[in-house]
Write a protein that holds these residues in place. Structure first.
Motif, PDB file in Angstrom:
ATOM      1  N   LEU A   1       0.826  -1.208   0.000  1.00  0.00           N
ATOM      2  CA  LEU A   1       0.000   0.000   0.000  1.00  0.00           C
ATOM      3  C   LEU A   1       0.861   1.261   0.000  1.00  0.00           C
ATOM      4  O   LEU A   1       0.536   2.245  -0.679  1.00  0.00           O
ATOM      5  N   LEU A   2       1.962   1.243   0.754  1.00  0.00           N
ATOM      6  CA  LEU A   2       2.836   2.408   0.772  1.00  0.00           C
ATOM      7  C   LEU A   2       3.496   2.618  -0.586  1.00  0.00           C
ATOM      8  O   LEU A   2       3.640   3.762  -1.055  1.00  0.00           O
ATOM      9  N   MET A   3       3.913   1.519  -1.230  1.00  0.00           N
ATOM     10  CA  MET A   3       4.501   1.658  -2.564  1.00  0.00           C
ATOM     11  C   MET A   3       3.475   2.161  -3.574  1.00  0.00           C
ATOM     12  O   MET A   3       3.792   2.964  -4.451  1.00  0.00           O
ATOM     13  N   ALA A   4       2.238   1.697  -3.434  1.00  0.00           N
ATOM     14  CA  ALA A   4       1.186   2.166  -4.332  1.00  0.00           C
ATOM     15  C   ALA A   4       0.943   3.661  -4.161  1.00  0.00           C
ATOM     16  O   ALA A   4       0.664   4.371  -5.136  1.00  0.00           O
ATOM     17  N   ALA A   5       1.056   4.146  -2.929  1.00  0.00           N
ATOM     18  CA  ALA A   5       0.843   5.568  -2.679  1.00  0.00           C
ATOM     19  C   ALA A   5       1.851   6.437  -3.420  1.00  0.00           C
ATOM     20  O   ALA A   5       1.566   7.593  -3.760  1.00  0.00           O
ATOM     21  N   ALA A   6       3.032   5.875  -3.690  1.00  0.00           N
ATOM     22  CA  ALA A   6       4.063   6.644  -4.394  1.00  0.00           C
ATOM     23  C   ALA A   6       3.900   6.604  -5.911  1.00  0.00           C
ATOM     24  O   ALA A   6       4.471   7.447  -6.611  1.00  0.00           O
ATOM     25  N   LEU A   7       3.146   5.647  -6.433  1.00  0.00           N
ATOM     26  CA  LEU A   7       3.053   5.489  -7.888  1.00  0.00           C
ATOM     27  C   LEU A   7       2.418   6.675  -8.619  1.00  0.00           C
ATOM     28  O   LEU A   7       2.889   7.054  -9.698  1.00  0.00           O
ATOM     29  N   PRO A   8       1.342   7.278  -8.096  1.00  0.00           N
ATOM     30  CA  PRO A   8       0.700   8.352  -8.891  1.00  0.00           C
ATOM     31  C   PRO A   8       1.592   9.556  -9.154  1.00  0.00           C
ATOM     32  O   PRO A   8       1.330  10.313 -10.087  1.00  0.00           O
ATOM     33  N   MET A   9       2.639   9.751  -8.354  1.00  0.00           N
ATOM     34  CA  MET A   9       3.479  10.939  -8.533  1.00  0.00           C
ATOM     35  C   MET A   9       4.738  10.662  -9.359  1.00  0.00           C
ATOM     36  O   MET A   9       5.580  11.533  -9.531  1.00  0.00           O
ATOM     37  N   GLN A  10       4.862   9.438  -9.889  1.00  0.00           N
ATOM     38  CA  GLN A  10       6.024   9.116 -10.704  1.00  0.00           C
ATOM     39  C   GLN A  10       5.910   9.742 -12.094  1.00  0.00           C
ATOM     40  O   GLN A  10       4.812  10.011 -12.571  1.00  0.00           O
ATOM     41  N   PRO A  11       7.049   9.953 -12.774  1.00  0.00           N
ATOM     42  CA  PRO A  11       6.976  10.458 -14.160  1.00  0.00           C
ATOM     43  C   PRO A  11       6.128   9.526 -15.013  1.00  0.00           C
ATOM     44  O   PRO A  11       6.218   8.300 -14.889  1.00  0.00           O
ATOM     45  N   ASP A  12       5.316  10.107 -15.861  1.00  0.00           N
ATOM     46  CA  ASP A  12       4.382   9.287 -16.630  1.00  0.00           C
ATOM     47  C   ASP A  12       4.667   9.311 -18.128  1.00  0.00           C
ATOM     48  O   ASP A  12       3.812   8.943 -18.932  1.00  0.00           O
ATOM     49  N   GLY A  13       5.878   9.745 -18.526  1.00  0.00           N
ATOM     50  CA  GLY A  13       6.174   9.737 -19.942  1.00  0.00           C
ATOM     51  C   GLY A  13       7.550  10.284 -20.259  1.00  0.00           C
ATOM     52  O   GLY A  13       8.321  10.648 -19.369  1.00  0.00           O
ATOM     53  N   LEU A  14       7.854  10.326 -21.549  1.00  0.00           N
ATOM     54  CA  LEU A  14       9.127  10.816 -22.058  1.00  0.00           C
ATOM     55  C   LEU A  14       8.864  11.726 -23.255  1.00  0.00           C
ATOM     56  O   LEU A  14       7.847  11.603 -23.942  1.00  0.00           O
ATOM     57  N   LEU A  15       9.811  12.618 -23.502  1.00  0.00           N
ATOM     58  CA  LEU A  15       9.789  13.442 -24.701  1.00  0.00           C
ATOM     59  C   LEU A  15      10.873  12.936 -25.648  1.00  0.00           C
ATOM     60  O   LEU A  15      12.008  12.699 -25.226  1.00  0.00           O
ATOM     61  N   PHE A  16      10.512  12.777 -26.920  1.00  0.00           N
ATOM     62  CA  PHE A  16      11.455  12.292 -27.918  1.00  0.00           C
ATOM     63  C   PHE A  16      11.696  13.385 -28.956  1.00  0.00           C
ATOM     64  O   PHE A  16      10.768  14.123 -29.322  1.00  0.00           O
ATOM     65  N   PRO A  17      12.918  13.467 -29.453  1.00  0.00           N
ATOM     66  CA  PRO A  17      13.188  14.461 -30.504  1.00  0.00           C
ATOM     67  C   PRO A  17      12.512  14.064 -31.810  1.00  0.00           C
ATOM     68  O   PRO A  17      12.077  12.928 -31.987  1.00  0.00           O
ATOM     69  N   SER A  18      12.438  14.999 -32.718  1.00  0.00           N
ATOM     70  CA  SER A  18      11.833  14.746 -34.022  1.00  0.00           C
ATOM     71  C   SER A  18      12.734  15.285 -35.124  1.00  0.00           C
ATOM     72  O   SER A  18      13.392  16.328 -34.959  1.00  0.00           O
TER      73      SER A  18
ATOM     74  N   ASN B   1       7.284  15.345 -29.723  1.00  0.00           N
ATOM     75  CA  ASN B   1       6.828  13.960 -29.534  1.00  0.00           C
ATOM     76  C   ASN B   1       6.763  13.624 -28.049  1.00  0.00           C
ATOM     77  O   ASN B   1       7.791  13.607 -27.368  1.00  0.00           O
ATOM     78  N   ALA B   2       5.576  13.378 -27.559  1.00  0.00           N
ATOM     79  CA  ALA B   2       5.387  12.939 -26.171  1.00  0.00           C
ATOM     80  C   ALA B   2       4.937  11.482 -26.170  1.00  0.00           C
ATOM     81  O   ALA B   2       4.015  11.105 -26.904  1.00  0.00           O
ATOM     82  N   TRP B   3       5.615  10.666 -25.395  1.00  0.00           N
ATOM     83  CA  TRP B   3       5.256   9.248 -25.217  1.00  0.00           C
ATOM     84  C   TRP B   3       4.905   9.070 -23.753  1.00  0.00           C
ATOM     85  O   TRP B   3       5.724   9.305 -22.881  1.00  0.00           O
ATOM     86  N   ARG B   4       3.662   8.721 -23.479  1.00  0.00           N
ATOM     87  CA  ARG B   4       3.202   8.730 -22.087  1.00  0.00           C
ATOM     88  C   ARG B   4       2.507   7.425 -21.731  1.00  0.00           C
ATOM     89  O   ARG B   4       2.015   6.690 -22.599  1.00  0.00           O
TER      90      ARG B   4
ATOM     91  N   THR C   1       0.773   2.513 -23.335  1.00  0.00           N
ATOM     92  CA  THR C   1       1.471   3.723 -23.761  1.00  0.00           C
ATOM     93  C   THR C   1       0.782   4.367 -24.956  1.00  0.00           C
ATOM     94  O   THR C   1       0.112   3.710 -25.753  1.00  0.00           O
ATOM     95  N   GLN C   2       1.000   5.669 -25.057  1.00  0.00           N
ATOM     96  CA  GLN C   2       0.393   6.458 -26.123  1.00  0.00           C
ATOM     97  C   GLN C   2       1.403   7.499 -26.609  1.00  0.00           C
ATOM     98  O   GLN C   2       2.071   8.158 -25.800  1.00  0.00           O
ATOM     99  N   TRP C   3       1.520   7.628 -27.928  1.00  0.00           N
ATOM    100  CA  TRP C   3       2.390   8.635 -28.547  1.00  0.00           C
ATOM    101  C   TRP C   3       1.513   9.789 -29.019  1.00  0.00           C
ATOM    102  O   TRP C   3       0.567   9.595 -29.780  1.00  0.00           O
ATOM    103  N   ILE C   4       1.825  10.990 -28.558  1.00  0.00           N
ATOM    104  CA  ILE C   4       1.139  12.191 -29.018  1.00  0.00           C
ATOM    105  C   ILE C   4       2.190  13.124 -29.617  1.00  0.00           C
ATOM    106  O   ILE C   4       3.143  13.511 -28.945  1.00  0.00           O
ATOM    107  N   SER C   5       2.002  13.450 -30.885  1.00  0.00           N
ATOM    108  CA  SER C   5       2.880  14.446 -31.511  1.00  0.00           C
ATOM    109  C   SER C   5       2.074  15.705 -31.793  1.00  0.00           C
ATOM    110  O   SER C   5       0.855  15.645 -31.983  1.00  0.00           O
ATOM    111  N   GLU C   6       2.764  16.847 -31.802  1.00  0.00           N
ATOM    112  CA  GLU C   6       2.063  18.105 -32.051  1.00  0.00           C
ATOM    113  C   GLU C   6       2.983  19.081 -32.784  1.00  0.00           C
ATOM    114  O   GLU C   6       4.204  19.083 -32.591  1.00  0.00           O
ATOM    115  N   VAL C   7       2.384  19.882 -33.635  1.00  0.00           N
ATOM    116  CA  VAL C   7       3.062  21.008 -34.291  1.00  0.00           C
ATOM    117  C   VAL C   7       2.149  22.223 -34.173  1.00  0.00           C
ATOM    118  O   VAL C   7       0.937  22.094 -33.987  1.00  0.00           O
ATOM    119  N   ASP C   8       2.735  23.385 -34.278  1.00  0.00           N
ATOM    120  CA  ASP C   8       1.949  24.614 -34.067  1.00  0.00           C
ATOM    121  C   ASP C   8       0.933  24.854 -35.199  1.00  0.00           C
ATOM    122  O   ASP C   8      -0.165  25.343 -34.971  1.00  0.00           O
TER     123      ASP C   8
END
Length: 487
Positions: A115-132, A139-142, A473-480
């Motif tokens: 339970l204590l370990m589970a309490a820490a999970l929601p605040m962990q990093p939830d993705g990475l940024l990749f160059p394009s 490019n966000a991979w989350r 996992t989900q990849w979201i890319s965006e351009v202006d």
């Protein structure tokens, strides 16, 4: 201890965010040590599954977007309540599941850590940024929740092995439909539902449906259950894996084992026998990681077997609710008869009983068998009882061949005064977990846990593996501004 009188709210009921009558009718809770009914729970039916999943789908949408600190607070409160109500959890584990008091205490402490370990999970990093390579693209991979997770939990460590999946699945934003085994529906079901409800988990995020195979099958096949986490037998796990494969559904399978403990010629035999007794006899051997095969170098096999038999003969068998004992009852009469059959057939094939070997009702004496060969049931069957078969080998190569004579690949242990010799064998074993100068029943919850071969589908629980298990996992890319292509 008047269990039924103090818990009328779950008598004959299942939990669908609230306690309701189970469509499968009432179910008698039988104390393994005495055969007496000590409470009544509800049993779910097929229609309960549909309603539970519908409620879970609705609740998950809100739960998954709750700020991480709000989600974490639920697990901190659940951990506090677990400690505050420790005696309630311990009493049920002893009487409903046949656990000796130290095993029940260890299970409760391990669940608290979960339970204590589970309490820490929601605040962990939830993705990475990749160059394009495309100018201006980001490019966000989350990682995102799977959705609704169906969890089918076993009866042997019902609190821990349910919470091992329930807590991280919830913490990572999923809703859960939990099916505990009817033989442990209070320890592994009702108490968990009650705990989270009072800890502030929003209604509908956790559903709890005790039931038999048909209920489990309905959960597995439901199209809105996005993932299955199953802990149990390899035979059932294969069926679940087949269904999930056809449905392209994520599945984590933690299955059976026939776990070897290898004792090399230079091992400290007394310490090896101590590890072996714990690995084979803890909780009457009803553990997937039980030391099921003792592979011992022929030059020390007799001395090792005698040392192990001496330890087995000192263990006290009895009702764990009536006083301190080492060995409690097996979970039911059918399992006790099965263990008796494996021992009898192995003795008929030439094995020698050095300790134990006798059954009285659901109680089976801690048993040491010498002279076991690969042709005997005690070698090739997962016993799930307090039986230690000793098999002699003549070389490291033969020991490795004997290990791989089984399709299972959950845990293994190796004893030697030479760490390099033990490591040379460890790296060649097809096992998900290998412990040097220890025994096979090990579980540290910050370390990923799981097996190979017939012991699972390669999934892992614990530590960083929880994030992999209970998210997608989900990849979201965006351009202006929109890109102009040559078509």
């Amino acid at each position: 201890m008047t269990h039924a009188a103090s818990h009328e709210h779950w008598a004959g009921k299942v939990f669908l965010g609230e306690w309701v009558e189970g469509r499968g009718g009432p179910h008698a809770v039988i104390e393994p040590a005495t055969g007496e009914q000590i409470a009544t729970t509800g049993m779910a039916a097929h229609d309960d599954v549909g309603e539970a999943v519908h409620r879970a789908v609705d609740a998950q949408r809100t739960w998954s977007v709750l700020p991480f600190d709000k989600r974490a607070a639920v697990f901190h409160e659940a951990a506090r309540l677990l400690k505050a109500r420790a005696q309630q959890f311990l009493d049920w584990n002893v009487r409903e599941c046949g656990s000796i008091a130290p095993k029940a205490q260890w299970e409760l402490d391990a669940t608290y850590e979960q339970l204590l370990m589970a309490a820490a999970l929601p605040m962990q990093p939830d993705g990475l940024l990749f160059p394009s390579a495309m100018p201006g693209r980001r490019n966000a991979w989350r990682r995102i929740p799977v959705g609704v997770v169906g969890i089918i939990a076993p009866w042997n460590f019902p609190l821990l092995l349910a919470m091992r999946s329930v807590a991280p699945a919830l913490a990572l934003g999923n809703a859960v439909v939990l099916k505990p085994d009817p033989q442990s529906a209070i320890t592994g079901g009702a108490l968990i539902a009650e705990l989270f409800a009072e800890a502030g988990l929003p209604a509908g995020v956790l559903q709890m449906l005790p039931g038999g195979p048909s209920v489990g099958d309905a959960i597995v096949r439901h199209p809105e259950v996005s993932m299955i986490s199953f802990t149990g037998s390899t035979a059932v796990g294969r069926q679940i894996g087949e269904i999930c494969g056809r449905m392209l559904k994520k599945v984590e399978l933690e299955l059976g084992g026939n776990n070897p403990l290898i004792v090399l010629a230079d091992a400290d035999l007394d310490k090896a026998a101590s590890c072996a007794a714990w690995g084979s006899f803890l909780h009457q051997g009803q553990i997937c990681m039980q030391t099921g095969r003792h592979l011992v170098h022929r030059s020390v096999a007799s001395r090792y077997a005698q040392a192990l038999a001496a330890r087995a003969n000192r263990l006290v068998v009895g009702n764990p609710a009536e006083g301190p004992v080492h060995i409690g009852p097996l979970i039911n009469e059918r399992q006790a008869e099965r263990v008796e059959r494996i021992v009898r057939e192995s003795v008929e094939a030439g094995a020698q009983v050095l300790a134990g070997g006798r059954r009285q009702g659901r109680f089976f004496e801690p048993t040491v068998l010498a002279g076991v060969t690969a042709r005997m049931p005690a070698f090739h069957e997962e016993i799930f009882g307090p039986v230690a078969p000793v098999i002699a080998f003549d070389s490291d190569e033969e020991a490795i061949e004997l290990v791989h004579a089984s399709d299972y690949g959950l845990a293994a242990a190796i004893h030697s005064r030479s760490r390099s010799a033990a490591m040379a064998i460890a790296t060649r074993l097809r096992a998900g977990m290998v412990h040097i100068n220890d025994q096979t029943v090990n579980n540290e919850f910050q370390v990923p846990f799981g097996g190979m071969g017939a012991s699972g589908n390669g999934g892992r629980f614990g530590g960083p593996a929880n994030v992999e298990a209970f998210t997608q996992t989900q990849w979201i890319s965006e351009v202006d501004s929109p890109i102009e292509y040559p078509f």
